[in-house]
Design a protein around this motif. Structure first.
Motif, PDB file in Angstrom:
ATOM      1  N   SER A  45       0.873  -1.268   0.010  1.00  0.00           N
ATOM      2  CA  SER A  45       0.114   0.045  -0.111  1.00  0.00           C
ATOM      3  C   SER A  45       0.960   1.223  -0.026  1.00  0.00           C
ATOM      4  O   SER A  45       1.856   1.295   0.760  1.00  0.00           O
ATOM      5  CB  SER A  45      -1.151  -0.102   1.275  1.00  0.00           C
ATOM      6  N   TRP A  82      -0.350   4.141   0.451  1.00  0.00           N
ATOM      7  CA  TRP A  82      -0.942   5.337   1.406  1.00  0.00           C
ATOM      8  C   TRP A  82      -0.354   5.554   2.852  1.00  0.00           C
ATOM      9  O   TRP A  82      -0.148   6.928   3.247  1.00  0.00           O
ATOM     10  CB  TRP A  82      -2.426   4.914   1.552  1.00  0.00           C
ATOM     11  N   ALA A 115      -4.796  10.575   1.128  1.00  0.00           N
ATOM     12  CA  ALA A 115      -4.297   9.288   1.755  1.00  0.00           C
ATOM     13  C   ALA A 115      -5.621   8.741   2.432  1.00  0.00           C
ATOM     14  O   ALA A 115      -5.800   7.411   2.374  1.00  0.00           O
ATOM     15  CB  ALA A 115      -3.080   9.463   2.596  1.00  0.00           C
ATOM     16  N   GLY A 164      -7.660   6.978  -0.154  1.00  0.00           N
ATOM     17  CA  GLY A 164      -7.021   5.900  -0.756  1.00  0.00           C
ATOM     18  C   GLY A 164      -7.209   4.769   0.123  1.00  0.00           C
ATOM     19  O   GLY A 164      -7.360   3.460  -0.370  1.00  0.00           O
TER      20      GLY A 164
END
Lengths: 257, 578, 137
Positions: free
Chosen positions: C89, C91, C123, C126
């Motif tokens: 990920s 983020w 973020a 996301g």
């Protein structure tokens, strides 16, 4: 342990373990405690180091790949070595409190009172001589940046003068940031803090000039915030005080900062 | 991709699905939520900070090697010791342990596939990296980096006495790394509480992991206080509040109370993980279980609890704290620490000790930490603290304990787990050379500093007059610092050599006891192909040595079989006899 | 779960006992010192242990027994899905940099916070989308 305790109570000719013997009665009390602690501490360290080194040498793997016996506890032994340090620290705590109370005790009738003010980067010492009336004999030096390589005892730096064998009250505070009023030979330091007034006593037992220095970091010229303490007899002290009073009466203002 | 982590039953074939594809290159590093990748990132970053701060230390020692030295200016010197302390304490010693080794090892030791919150774990690292670079970035600002000491005592740290962007960047850095530490603390606790392997009850968790749980709780207690103190300091500097200034009715000593309420648990946040590493290493290289497991856990919890009630022993000379209370509490910490020491010796006692590099560093830790601990007991006594406060005696004391734990035990842990993390061995010869240089250099550096402190040399001074008579001892100490520098350089060469000319490491090169050695080196994604049954605090040993398990010994003991003497008589060669 | 809750409750109890002791000693006229800060912080230690500790205690009486609390559990008894773990990920990195930018606004002025908060919103969105579709970056 017993040896340490005995020395806390008695020994004056003990080895110093690197420390000052103390030029005030308060400093001497601290020194006796230090000797007791040093002996106890080194004895404990020596025993434990001995155990570590003995184990390490005796039980290191020699050739054979045998797996040793897999014991993993021994409750009575564990209780013993929990209790033993506990008893040791309680004894140390007892001597600590006794000494601490003697060092922190303030006399009801000090023969001199000195107001010590720490500021960036210097000290001022104002004598409160006489019968409680503030007379304002001030010894201060604060030029900065200073000349390097001067001993703390040089006339570049302020000097605190104390009478021998008499109790002087120090009233300590700070004008700006936190400073540390530290006289190594007296085995003593105390923070000079803005907004806090600390009071403690010195009873010098030795004449001489002792270096002092700010111990708490206070900014750019911290390393040069030096001073000295001169311990003189009562007669010399009176003479010195009279001279200072006269000279400050002449210059008028009193303060030389 | 999101993965369902399965806990393996008996044996799971290597190379599960979904592990082949994914981002590559730098994106792979930026997007990883694998605790192993994050742990390694933490390790490498913190070691870079350590080297940086070490160079600062060498610069400072060079300055102090002669009186009236002008190698660096007073201002630069003040920046150097501030940043040396800040980097070492906030960015190296803590993150190296709880961000690096613990991040990597705790999930492995409890048999978990990853940390409980992998994305939070990644966030921790990015906050830490951002905070660390911000702190270093202070050097690039106009006024230079923060120069008020790592403790930033009010009112020296306010806008009047320390203007500029450097101190602000220092504050911001601590806010960021503070949050990073808090997230890691939560993560470690949750991992150990919720993701243990079957059969691994709390009292079978390896001591390192136990220490990390207590460290995690201490982080949760301490770091919020630091962050709050920093926010208030920033408000004082920029919003005109007077929380720490006398002029507006504030209390400067409040800063010290808040700071040390963080600062003393922080000392144990820095020490407990390293105690844990030593407790892992000694049994493995003695081929014995840890002596007094429950005593160790009890001692760890006691140290952690007591550390929240001793903060003002850093403030004895302020004259406004309860001296006997804090003195007694500080002494009490000596008791659980003593238990740990005797348990460590008990672990080695009658063992079969093999002195590979990790073991050398671990025993070195015992030897050096002991002296630091003893002088710590001295400093818990207010009268002795009055005489030595803010002198080199204190400097020597906390370097002995912090260098002893973070560097000796830290290198022990690093060289112990290096094969697991990187799949390759370190060179024994270089490791041992590094140890001996470090051991000698350590004493040469810090013993003279004790004497200097007793002779009245205050800390944080950039220069001293030759008339003080401190020159010789300072020279010796500086020489020691160079030896230490050499020792660390040898360690770095060791890493370099293992990087360029790898020697492959097996899954279990040390005959380890705990679950991290029950998988490949380095472990696959989600860590385990199989888990051995957990029947004691050293499941892998029980699995590999079924006739020498901890339980078998207990049964023998309770069955009233041979006394100690009798066991020794038969225990020489034929272990099968028992 | 028992032992975990006990650990936290011990911390809590310690904070409470020491907090009261500290406060009481500070009342003595012999020590004219201000102890309010320390008392509050020790009280906070008590709460910090009490809240999760009591929650675990409460939960431990209601949950089904776990194989990790069973001293005789075998690896087979705990086999199966442990939980859902994100693979990769981006983020966390974005969120970390946004926090950095927001904090740097304390030094360099408000403008970095604008970028910081924008990134933070990105973020958060996301992460939520990623978790909902259970997909890649």
């Amino acid at each position: 342990m017993l040896l340490g305790g005995a020395l806390v109570l008695g020994g004056c000719n003990a080895p110093t373990f690197g420390a000052f013997r103390g030029a005030t009665t308060q400093g001497r009390d601290e020194f006796r405690l230090w000797v007791g602690f040093a002996i106890t501490g080194l004895a404990v360290a020596a025993i434990v180091w001995g155990l570590i080194f003995w184990t390490v040498i005796r039980h290191r793997r020699r050739g054979s790949d045998a797996i040793p016996r897999q014991f993993h506890e021994n409750v009575p032994l564990e209780i013993v070595y929990t209790t033993l340090p506990f008893v040791i620290v309680l004894v140390l705590f007892y001597f600590t409190v006794v000494t601490e109370n003697r060092i922190d005790a303030v006399s009801a009738s000090p023969s001199e009172v000195v107001h010590v003010l720490g500021f960036r980067w210097g000290w001022s010492f104002t004598y409160d001589s006489g019968t409680g009336r503030y007379q304002g004999v001030q010894i201060a030096t604060a030029a900065q940046p200073k000349v390097l390589a001067q001993p703390a005892t040089s006339s570049q730096y302020p000097q605190l003068v104390l009478p021998l064998g008499e109790t002087t009250r120090i009233v300590l505070t700070s004008a700006d940031v936190i400073h540390g009023f530290y006289v190594p030979a007296f085995n003593f330091s105390r923070y000079a803090q803005p907004g806090v007034v600390n009071r403690f006593d010195f009873t010098p037992t030795t004449t001489g000039v002792f270096r002092g220095q700010c111990s708490q970091f206070c900014g750019l010229y911290h390393s040069e915030m030096l001073f000295s303490v001169r311990v003189v007899s009562r007669a010399d002290f009176a003479r010195w005080l009279a001279t200072e009073q006269a000279s400050q009466a002449q210059t008028g203002s009193g303060a030389t900062s | 991709m999101t993965l369902l982590a399965e806990r393996p039953g008996v044996v799971q074939e290597p190379g599960g699905p979904d592990h082949g594809h994914g981002p590559t290159g730098i994106l792979r590093w930026l997007t990883s939520t694998d605790h192993k990748v994050i742990g390694k990132s933490y390790l490498i970053t913190s070691i870079v900070f350590f080297l940086f701060a070490g160079v600062m230390a060498v610069l400072m020692r060079t300055q102090l090697a002669s009186p009236d030295s002008t190698i660096v200016s007073q201002h630069t010197y003040n920046e150097l010791f501030t940043m040396h302390g800040s980097l070492m304490l906030y960015l190296f010693a803590g993150p190296f342990a709880f961000g690096g080794l613990a991040n990597y090892m705790v999930p492995l030791q409890v048999g978990a596939p990853d940390m409980a919150f992998p994305r939070l774990n990644a966030l921790s690292y990015w906050l830490y990296l951002g905070g660390g670079l911000t702190m270093i970035g202070g050097f690039l600002t106009v006024g230079g980096a923060a120069d008020f000491g790592w403790v930033a005592y009010a009112p020296l740290s306010n806008a009047v006495n320390s203007p500029g962007a450097g101190p602000d960047m220092w504050i911001v850095s601590l806010i960021l790394t503070g949050f990073s530490a808090i997230f890691t603390g939560v993560n470690i606790c949750a991992t150990v509480f919720y993701l243990r392997a079957p059969g691994m009850t709390m009292f079978r968790v390896p001591i390192f992991t136990w220490n990390m749980v207590v460290t995690g709780i201490l982080i949760l207690i301490a770091f919020p206080v630091l962050t709050a103190a920093m926010v208030m300091l920033w408000c004082d500097r920029h919003l005109g509040t007077h929380i720490y200034t006398v002029s507006g009715g504030g209390v400067p000593v409040l800063w010290q109370n808040l700071f040390w309420f963080f600062g003393h648990p922080e000392v144990y946040i820095l020490a407990l993980p390293y105690f844990g590493m030593v407790t892992e290493i000694l049994p493995v290289f003695s081929r014995k279980p840890v002596f007094g497991y429950r005593g160790m856990v009890f001692a760890t919890i006691t140290i952690g609890a007591l550390s929240t009630s001793v903060w003002a022993h850093h403030m004895f000379t302020t004259g406004v704290v309860l001296l006997p209370f804090f003195s007694l509490m500080s002494y009490m910490i000596a008791v659980p620490t003593g238990i740990k020491f005797f348990n460590w010796i008990g672990t080695m006692w009658r063992g079969s000790l093999k002195f590979d590099t990790p073991m050398l560093f671990a025993v070195g830790f015992l030897v050096v930490f002991l002296f630091g601990g003893v002088t710590g007991v001295f400093l818990a006594s207010p009268p002795i603290d009055f005489a030595t406060h803010d002198t080199y005696f204190v400097v020597a004391h906390f370097h002995e304990v912090l260098f002893g734990s973070a560097v000796f035990a830290g290198f022990a842990g690093l060289s112990y787990w290096y094969p697991k993390m990187f799949g390759r061995m370190l060179r024994e010869s270089l490791g041992k050379a590094s140890f001996w240089f470090m051991f000698v250099g350590f004493w040469v550096t810090f013993l003279p500093q004790y004497l200097l402190g007793l002779h009245g040399m205050p800390r944080r001074i950039a220069e001293y007059s030759a008339s003080t008579g401190w020159t010789t001892l300072n020279r010796v100490s500086t020489a020691g610092a160079y030896i230490l520098f050499l020792a660390v350089a040898i360690m770095v060469v060791n890493f370099y050599v293992s990087w360029r000319r790898p020697i492959h490491a097996s899954g279990n090169p040390w005959d380890g006891h705990t679950l991290e050695w029950a998988t490949t080196s380095p472990p696959p994604p989600h860590n385990f192909f199989r888990l051995p049954p957990v029947r004691s605090e050293r499941p892998l040993w029980d699995f590999n040595h079924p006739e020498h398990t901890t339980r078998a010994h207990e049964a023998e003991h309770e069955g009233g079989t041979p006394s100690r003497r009798g066991t020794r008589a038969t225990g020489g060669g034929a272990d099968g006899a028992r | 779960m028992r032992n975990e809750s006990r650990l936290l409750l011990v911390v809590s109890l310690f904070g409470a006992v020491i907090g009261v002791l500290f406060w009481a000693v500070g009342l003595s006229p012999v020590y004219a010192t201000i102890t309010s800060g320390g008392t509050i912080m020790l009280g906070a230690v008590c709460l910090l242990g009490l809240l999760p500790g009591y929650y675990y205690h409460w939960w431990s009486r209601r949950m089904s027994p776990r194989s990790e609390d069973d001293p005789e559990a075998t690896p087979e008894s705990g086999a199966g899905v442990v939980g859902v773990f994100p693979g990769t990920s981006i983020w966390p990195f974005v969120l970390g940099m946004s926090a950095l930018l927001v904090c740097l606004s304390l030094v360099f002025g408000f403008w970095t916070a604008i970028f910081g908060f924008s990134l933070a919103i990105a973020a958060v969105v996301g992460v939520i989308l990623e978790s909902r579709r259970g997909g890649a970056i």
